[in-house]
Scaffold this motif. Structure first.
Motif, short mmCIF file in Angstrom:
data_model
loop_
_atom_site.label_atom_id
_atom_site.label_comp_id
_atom_site.label_asym_id
_atom_site.label_seq_id
_atom_site.Cartn_x
_atom_site.Cartn_y
_atom_site.Cartn_z
N GLY A 250 43.31 31.21 15.14
CA GLY A 250 44.06 31.67 16.29
C GLY A 250 44.90 32.90 15.98
N THR A 251 45.83 33.19 16.88
CA THR A 251 46.68 34.38 16.74
C THR A 251 48.11 33.96 16.42
OG1 THR A 251 45.29 35.60 18.27
CG2 THR A 251 47.50 36.45 17.91
N TRP A 252 48.71 34.62 15.44
CA TRP A 252 50.07 34.39 14.99
C TRP A 252 50.82 35.70 15.10
CZ3 TRP A 252 51.32 29.68 12.15
CH2 TRP A 252 50.24 28.80 12.02
N THR B 34 51.12 27.94 5.22
CA THR B 34 51.19 27.50 6.61
C THR B 34 51.76 26.10 6.66
OG1 THR B 34 49.27 28.84 7.16
CG2 THR B 34 49.86 27.12 8.72
N THR B 35 52.80 25.91 7.48
CA THR B 35 53.41 24.61 7.70
C THR B 35 53.61 24.46 9.20
OG1 THR B 35 54.59 24.82 5.60
CG2 THR B 35 55.33 23.09 7.11
N GLY B 36 52.83 23.57 9.84
CA GLY B 36 52.93 23.39 11.28
C GLY B 36 52.60 24.69 12.00
N ASN B 37 53.52 25.17 12.84
CA ASN B 37 53.27 26.41 13.58
C ASN B 37 53.96 27.62 12.95
OD1 ASN B 37 55.93 25.88 14.26
ND2 ASN B 37 55.66 26.33 16.43
N LYS B 38 54.36 27.51 11.68
CA LYS B 38 54.99 28.61 10.95
C LYS B 38 54.11 29.02 9.77
CE LYS B 38 58.98 28.80 13.09
NZ LYS B 38 59.29 29.87 13.97
N GLN B 39 54.16 30.31 9.47
CA GLN B 39 53.39 30.84 8.36
C GLN B 39 54.22 31.88 7.62
OE1 GLN B 39 49.69 33.43 8.85
NE2 GLN B 39 48.90 31.34 8.72
N ASN C 210 57.33 40.84 3.28
CA ASN C 210 57.64 39.44 3.55
C ASN C 210 57.56 39.26 5.04
OD1 ASN C 210 58.40 38.18 0.90
ND2 ASN C 210 59.71 39.98 0.90
N ILE C 211 56.68 38.37 5.48
CA ILE C 211 56.38 38.22 6.90
C ILE C 211 56.48 36.76 7.28
CG2 ILE C 211 54.62 38.60 8.66
CD1 ILE C 211 53.42 40.71 6.60
N THR C 212 57.08 36.49 8.44
CA THR C 212 57.14 35.14 8.99
C THR C 212 56.44 35.17 10.35
OG1 THR C 212 59.26 34.73 7.92
CG2 THR C 212 58.66 33.27 9.74
N LEU C 213 55.39 34.37 10.46
CA LEU C 213 54.61 34.33 11.70
C LEU C 213 54.71 32.96 12.34
CD1 LEU C 213 51.35 36.02 10.35
CD2 LEU C 213 53.22 37.12 11.58
#
Length: 125
Positions: free
Chosen positions: A3-5, A101-106, A120-123
């Motif tokens: 999917g898209t993040w 990846t943890t749940g809906n966070k990456q 450093n990126i949080t998606l």
């Protein structure tokens, strides 16, 4: 992970300066193969990373390219359970990339040996 993040991040350049960036990642997963497009941009900086990898028995391998700088090479590393640690290499370039990846966070952390030193990126989905 498919999917898209999207989400925020920072990029650090070789002069020590850092900039906030906004990123979007698209993943297509088909069995053991994954294709990824990661696009990040700030007011002054942009990169567009594409990768195609296959995971077999915890080993990850494949290819990557960055279109705005016309560079690409190989990816090798390990991954399982939503957590990957890989090395991306090309002539005159090397980077370590950690993705979790943890749940809906990456979380994506990249460290390189070029003008682009780190990101450093949080998606989120």
């Amino acid at each position: 992970m498919a999917g898209t993040w999207s989400g925020p991040g920072t990029v650090t350049l070789d002069d020590g300066s850092s900039e906030r960036i906004r990123c979007r990642a698209t993943y297509k997963v088909n069995g053991p193969t994954m294709e990824m497009v990661l696009t990040c941009a700030s007011d002054a900086y942009r990169f567009n990373l594409q990768a195609a990898v296959v995971a077999v028995g915890g080993e990850v391998s494949g290819t990557w390219s960055e279109s705005s700088r016309n560079v690409g090479g190989s990816i090798q590393g390990r991954g399982a359970g939503g957590s990957f640690q890989v090395i991306a290499q090309a002539a005159g370039f090397g980077a370590s990339i950690a993705l979790k990846t943890t749940g809906n966070k990456q979380q994506i952390a990249m460290k390189a040996d070029s003008q682009f030193r780190a990101a450093n990126i949080t998606l989120s989905k």
